[in-house]
Each structure stands twice: as structure tokens, then as C-alpha cells.
Design a protein around this motif. Structure first.
Motif, PDB file in Angstrom:
ATOM      1  N   LEU A 234       0.826  -1.208   0.000  1.00  0.00           N
ATOM      2  CA  LEU A 234       0.000   0.000   0.000  1.00  0.00           C
ATOM      3  C   LEU A 234       0.860   1.258   0.000  1.00  0.00           C
ATOM      4  O   LEU A 234       0.502   2.261  -0.626  1.00  0.00           O
ATOM      5  CB  LEU A 234      -0.960  -0.017   1.185  1.00  0.00           C
ATOM      6  CG  LEU A 234      -2.044  -1.097   1.120  1.00  0.00           C
ATOM      7  CD1 LEU A 234      -2.864  -1.114   2.402  1.00  0.00           C
ATOM      8  CD2 LEU A 234      -2.925  -0.942  -0.098  1.00  0.00           C
ATOM      9  N   GLY A 235       1.995   1.201   0.670  1.00  0.00           N
ATOM     10  CA  GLY A 235       2.925   2.330   0.639  1.00  0.00           C
ATOM     11  C   GLY A 235       3.470   2.577  -0.764  1.00  0.00           C
ATOM     12  O   GLY A 235       3.572   3.719  -1.211  1.00  0.00           O
ATOM     13  N   MET A 236       3.824   1.500  -1.473  1.00  0.00           N
ATOM     14  CA  MET A 236       4.316   1.650  -2.850  1.00  0.00           C
ATOM     15  C   MET A 236       3.228   2.190  -3.770  1.00  0.00           C
ATOM     16  O   MET A 236       3.503   2.998  -4.666  1.00  0.00           O
ATOM     17  CB  MET A 236       4.853   0.321  -3.376  1.00  0.00           C
ATOM     18  CG  MET A 236       6.166  -0.086  -2.735  1.00  0.00           C
ATOM     19  SD  MET A 236       6.894  -1.567  -3.479  1.00  0.00           S
ATOM     20  CE  MET A 236       5.910  -2.847  -2.746  1.00  0.00           C
ATOM     21  N   LEU A 237       1.984   1.777  -3.538  1.00  0.00           N
ATOM     22  CA  LEU A 237       0.875   2.329  -4.331  1.00  0.00           C
ATOM     23  C   LEU A 237       0.705   3.821  -4.042  1.00  0.00           C
ATOM     24  O   LEU A 237       0.529   4.621  -4.965  1.00  0.00           O
ATOM     25  CB  LEU A 237      -0.424   1.592  -4.013  1.00  0.00           C
ATOM     26  CG  LEU A 237      -0.601   0.228  -4.635  1.00  0.00           C
ATOM     27  CD1 LEU A 237      -1.785  -0.496  -4.009  1.00  0.00           C
ATOM     28  CD2 LEU A 237      -0.773   0.331  -6.135  1.00  0.00           C
ATOM     29  N   ALA A 238       0.756   4.187  -2.775  1.00  0.00           N
ATOM     30  CA  ALA A 238       0.552   5.584  -2.381  1.00  0.00           C
ATOM     31  C   ALA A 238       1.629   6.498  -2.945  1.00  0.00           C
ATOM     32  O   ALA A 238       1.348   7.636  -3.332  1.00  0.00           O
ATOM     33  CB  ALA A 238       0.511   5.699  -0.854  1.00  0.00           C
ATOM     34  N   THR A 239       2.871   6.014  -3.009  1.00  0.00           N
ATOM     35  CA  THR A 239       3.965   6.837  -3.523  1.00  0.00           C
ATOM     36  C   THR A 239       4.184   6.647  -5.024  1.00  0.00           C
ATOM     37  O   THR A 239       5.113   7.206  -5.585  1.00  0.00           O
ATOM     38  CB  THR A 239       5.274   6.528  -2.778  1.00  0.00           C
ATOM     39  OG1 THR A 239       5.589   5.138  -2.967  1.00  0.00           O
ATOM     40  CG2 THR A 239       5.157   6.847  -1.298  1.00  0.00           C
ATOM     41  N   ARG A 240       3.329   5.833  -5.631  1.00  0.00           N
ATOM     42  CA  ARG A 240       3.367   5.558  -7.067  1.00  0.00           C
ATOM     43  C   ARG A 240       4.669   4.885  -7.513  1.00  0.00           C
ATOM     44  O   ARG A 240       5.082   5.028  -8.658  1.00  0.00           O
ATOM     45  CB  ARG A 240       3.064   6.809  -7.871  1.00  0.00           C
ATOM     46  CG  ARG A 240       1.659   7.345  -7.570  1.00  0.00           C
ATOM     47  CD  ARG A 240       1.266   8.568  -8.339  1.00  0.00           C
ATOM     48  NE  ARG A 240       1.252   8.400  -9.777  1.00  0.00           N
ATOM     49  CZ  ARG A 240       0.221   7.918 -10.506  1.00  0.00           C
ATOM     50  NH1 ARG A 240      -0.852   7.509  -9.901  1.00  0.00           N
ATOM     51  NH2 ARG A 240       0.299   7.846 -11.812  1.00  0.00           N
ATOM     52  N   LYS A 241       5.303   4.146  -6.586  1.00  0.00           N
ATOM     53  CA  LYS A 241       6.464   3.344  -6.972  1.00  0.00           C
ATOM     54  C   LYS A 241       6.014   2.173  -7.843  1.00  0.00           C
ATOM     55  O   LYS A 241       6.793   1.669  -8.649  1.00  0.00           O
ATOM     56  CB  LYS A 241       7.208   2.829  -5.738  1.00  0.00           C
ATOM     57  CG  LYS A 241       7.969   3.899  -5.020  1.00  0.00           C
ATOM     58  CD  LYS A 241       8.753   3.336  -3.869  1.00  0.00           C
ATOM     59  CE  LYS A 241       9.520   4.446  -3.163  1.00  0.00           C
ATOM     60  NZ  LYS A 241      10.249   3.939  -2.009  1.00  0.00           N
ATOM     61  N   ILE A 242       4.792   1.741  -7.632  1.00  0.00           N
ATOM     62  CA  ILE A 242       4.176   0.754  -8.518  1.00  0.00           C
ATOM     63  C   ILE A 242       2.857   1.339  -8.995  1.00  0.00           C
ATOM     64  O   ILE A 242       2.190   2.083  -8.266  1.00  0.00           O
ATOM     65  CB  ILE A 242       3.946  -0.620  -7.830  1.00  0.00           C
ATOM     66  CG1 ILE A 242       3.064  -0.483  -6.600  1.00  0.00           C
ATOM     67  CG2 ILE A 242       5.270  -1.276  -7.490  1.00  0.00           C
ATOM     68  CD1 ILE A 242       2.647  -1.818  -6.003  1.00  0.00           C
ATOM     69  N   ARG A 243       2.537   1.066 -10.238  1.00  0.00           N
ATOM     70  CA  ARG A 243       1.293   1.562 -10.818  1.00  0.00           C
ATOM     71  C   ARG A 243       0.645   0.434 -11.610  1.00  0.00           C
ATOM     72  O   ARG A 243       0.990   0.212 -12.782  1.00  0.00           O
ATOM     73  CB  ARG A 243       1.562   2.769 -11.709  1.00  0.00           C
ATOM     74  CG  ARG A 243       2.024   3.966 -10.889  1.00  0.00           C
ATOM     75  CD  ARG A 243       2.185   5.185 -11.709  1.00  0.00           C
ATOM     76  NE  ARG A 243       3.396   5.041 -12.543  1.00  0.00           N
ATOM     77  CZ  ARG A 243       3.762   5.895 -13.463  1.00  0.00           C
ATOM     78  NH1 ARG A 243       3.044   6.958 -13.703  1.00  0.00           N
ATOM     79  NH2 ARG A 243       4.868   5.702 -14.147  1.00  0.00           N
TER      80      ARG A 243
END
Length: 87
Positions: free
Chosen positions: A40-49
């Protein structure tokens, strides 16, 4: 086991590592919570899309199953319960 059989098909010593979200949630709830927070952190920071092909309502579920079976989707179908049903 099927995973052991698949290992022999991989080139240049590559390995398969299977991650079952359901088994991890049940067997290792702390790991699951950490993994989910990281995701969820990676989604929030757009590291993964993640690639979303379409957002669909509950009304479209049977059509979504047909489309998934046919393949050819560029992305995931996302079920959104708050989408209005088609008129």
C-alpha cells in the motif's frame, strides 16, 4: 510436486518462488500485515502503478468473467461496488 517439475524448465538456474497471499495471511499474519503495508505504501507513492483495463460494476461481473477467459486484456478488471449500474 508441480513446482519442482516447473523448476527444470527454467533457463540458466532461475528459480520459482510462490507467494500465496491467502496462506501467508493465515500462517504468518505478521508477515502478511508487513507485506500489505509495504504494498500500500508503494501504491501511495506511485512506486508501482498497476495497469487497470477497466473499472466495472457488480452488474458486469458475468461479462468480466467471459472477458478474462478470452484473454487479450491489457491490465486488470477492477470490481467497484460503488459504480452505478448501467441503465
Amino acid at each position: 510436486m508441480i513446482w519442482t517439475s516447473l523448476q527444470g524448465w527454467l533457463p540458466r538456474g532461475k528459480h520459482i518462488r510462490v507467494y500465496s497471499i491467502n496462506l501467508t495471511r493465515v500462517r504468518h499474519p505478521d508477515w502478511f500485515r508487513q507485506d500489505l503495508q509495504a504494498l500500500l505504501g508503494m501504491l501511495a507513492t506511485r512506486k508501482i502503478r498497476p495497469r487497470v483495463a477497466e473499472r466495472i460494476s457488480f452488474e458486469q461481473v458475468s461479462d468480466a468473467h467471459r472477458r478474462l477467459e478470452e484473454g487479450h486484456l491489457m491490465g486488470k478488471l477492477v470490481l467497484c461496488p460503488d459504480l452505478p449500474m448501467a441503465a
